[in-house]
Motif scaffolding. Structure first.
Motif, PDB file in Angstrom:
ATOM      1  N   PHE A 172      -3.860  -0.639  12.730  1.00 14.19           N
ATOM      2  CA  PHE A 172      -3.899   0.775  12.335  1.00 14.19           C
ATOM      3  C   PHE A 172      -5.203   1.032  11.585  1.00 14.19           C
ATOM      4  O   PHE A 172      -5.468   0.400  10.563  1.00 14.19           O
ATOM      5  N   ASP A 230      -0.638  -4.053   5.770  1.00 15.90           N
ATOM      6  CA  ASP A 230      -1.259  -3.581   7.014  1.00 15.90           C
ATOM      7  C   ASP A 230      -2.727  -3.988   7.158  1.00 15.90           C
ATOM      8  O   ASP A 230      -3.427  -3.481   8.038  1.00 15.90           O
ATOM      9  N   ASP A 253       5.722   4.302   5.506  1.00 16.06           N
ATOM     10  CA  ASP A 253       6.540   3.340   6.253  1.00 16.06           C
ATOM     11  C   ASP A 253       6.762   2.040   5.475  1.00 16.06           C
ATOM     12  O   ASP A 253       7.485   1.159   5.928  1.00 16.06           O
ATOM     13  N   HIS A 254       6.156   1.942   4.283  1.00 15.59           N
ATOM     14  CA  HIS A 254       6.346   0.761   3.427  1.00 15.59           C
ATOM     15  C   HIS A 254       7.029   1.086   2.099  1.00 15.59           C
ATOM     16  O   HIS A 254       7.438   0.173   1.391  1.00 15.59           O
ATOM     17  N   HIS A 313       0.866  -1.190   0.000  1.00 15.67           N
ATOM     18  CA  HIS A 313       0.000   0.000   0.000  1.00 15.67           C
ATOM     19  C   HIS A 313       0.891   1.225   0.000  1.00 15.67           C
ATOM     20  O   HIS A 313       2.108   1.114   0.132  1.00 15.67           O
ATOM     21  N   HIS A 364       3.272  -5.252  10.227  1.00 12.54           N
ATOM     22  CA  HIS A 364       4.151  -4.961  11.362  1.00 12.54           C
ATOM     23  C   HIS A 364       3.916  -6.077  12.369  1.00 12.54           C
ATOM     24  O   HIS A 364       2.771  -6.481  12.591  1.00 12.54           O
TER      25      HIS A 364
END
Ligand SMILES: [Zn+2]
Length: 381
Positions: free
Chosen positions: A266, A258, A115-116, A111, A294
């Protein structure tokens, strides 16, 4: 319609929302870098024959780095996700090289969240011929409004300065919070670790560049191989509207991005009903291993089941408030997920705080909009 504000580069925005203002200047003294106990730096572990996971040893951070899955095929490596900064990307390159001499032939992005994807530039620099694969929707978010704050192709001084100013805001928030009385020991330790984390993140995000997809798909794309074929699938909307999962049909390993995050899911700009349906469809594949976006790999579907239940409970709690005409702000105050929260984080005061910030509040926003029939749009990074 006004889009939901929420998920920004990684989870920086949630910290900034708490900061309330970005005006204060950062202090001149530089905090220490993360310690080994902070569990910030990713490590690599073999999770199956020819499959490795690059993950943070301590799975919850205010500004986390997404998991990276490394899959060995006959003619090269396939990576799922790319880490959250150029610095993290350079470390990922070293970790990948520590387990295989083969080149990275493809990186699939689950996505668009920073952070990815913000480690992609370093990975593409190390293996210039690698394909960068994403769903069409994720590709559009990376090129469009959601990631407009990030330079594409080459670093950009003005955009970098704007990003650095946001980090100043995060640092101010952390200093102000640590100066307040009444924090529990656990919260104080958490904020102090976060302070060290942001000092490293500032270092890691120098020279920000977003590398863009070279290959996109709508529903599925198969990366065939004699030993470890990889099916990249868009199973439906969930955490975002363009979620990609990677399924290894022979090994029955599923990398979810995620759609699953542990220990705290999240809930920013998500699609509540679709997310439940998507996770149920993935559960029906009967994975032998779930690798979340995560957190540690899971050998059964118990955690996925808990997240499906949490989504349902949150929708059930929020929908009546929305239909009674309660305001969004009031609904966020009144929704009570304490029983579910205890299932995920027990009575840990640090994680309780962030469960509310990263799940209850943003997901209440999404569930409220869903109940009202309002559109849910992706945020900005
Ligand atoms: Zn993430």
């Amino acid at each position: 319609m006004r889009p939901i504000q929420g998920f920004q580069a990684g989870l920086l925005a949630a910290a900034l929302v708490l900061a309330g203002a970005l005006s204060a200047a950062p202090s001149a003294d530089v905090p220490a870098r993360p310690t080994a106990e902070d569990g910030y730096f990713q490590t690599i572990v073999r999770v199956d024959d020819g499959v490795w996971l690059i993950a943070q040893p301590q799975p919850f951070h205010i500004q986390p780095i997404g998991n990276v899955v490394v899959i060995e095929q006959s003619d090269g490596l396939v990576l799922i996700d790319a880490g959250g900064s150029p610095g993290a990307g350079r470390r990922i390159v070293e970790l990948v090289r520590s387990v295989s001499d083969k080149p990275v032939k493809a990186v699939a992005i689950t996505h668009w969240h920073g952070d990815h994807v913000l480690g992609l530039s370093a990975i593409a620099q190390a293996w210039p011929t690698t394909e960068i694969v994403a769903t069409d929707a994720t590709d559009a978010h990376l090129r469009g409004r959601s990631m407009k704050a990030y330079p594409k192709g080459a670093p950009d001084a003005a955009l970098q300065a704007a990003f650095d100013a946001r980090l100043d805001g995060a640092e101010t928030f952390l200093r102000d919070t640590l100066a307040k009385p009444g924090l529990s020991e656990r919260e104080r330790a958490g904020f102090e670790a976060s302070h060290r984390l942001f000092a490293q993140y500032r270092q890691d995000t120098r020279g920000l560049v977003l590398a863009l997809p070279t290959r996109t798909f709508g529903d599925s794309l198969r990366l065939d191989d004699g030993l470890r074929p990889v099916e990249l699938l868009h199973p439906g909307r969930g955490n975002t509207d363009g979620d990609l999962v990677a399924w290894l049909p022979r090994q029955r390993v599923l990398a979810t991005g995620d759609l699953l995050v542990a220990p705290i899911p999240f809930g920013f700009n998500a699609y509540p009903a679709d997310w439940q349906a998507t996770l149920r469809a993935l559960e029906a594949k009967r994975p032998a291993m779930w690798i979340p976006g995560h957190g540690a790999p899971m050998r059964d579907s118990a955690y996925a089941g808990r997240v499906i239940a949490l989504i349902g409970h949150t929708r059930d709690a929020v929908a009546p408030l929305a239909k009674q005409g309660t305001s969004m702000e009031e609904a966020k105050k009144r929704v009570d997920l304490s029983a579910d929260r205890a299932v995920f984080v027990g009575d840990d005061p640090w994680l309780t705080r962030w469960f509310d910030r990263y799940w209850t509040q943003p997901f209440t926003d999404a569930a409220y909009r869903e109940a009202k029939g309002q559109p849910i749009e992706q945020g900005e990074g």
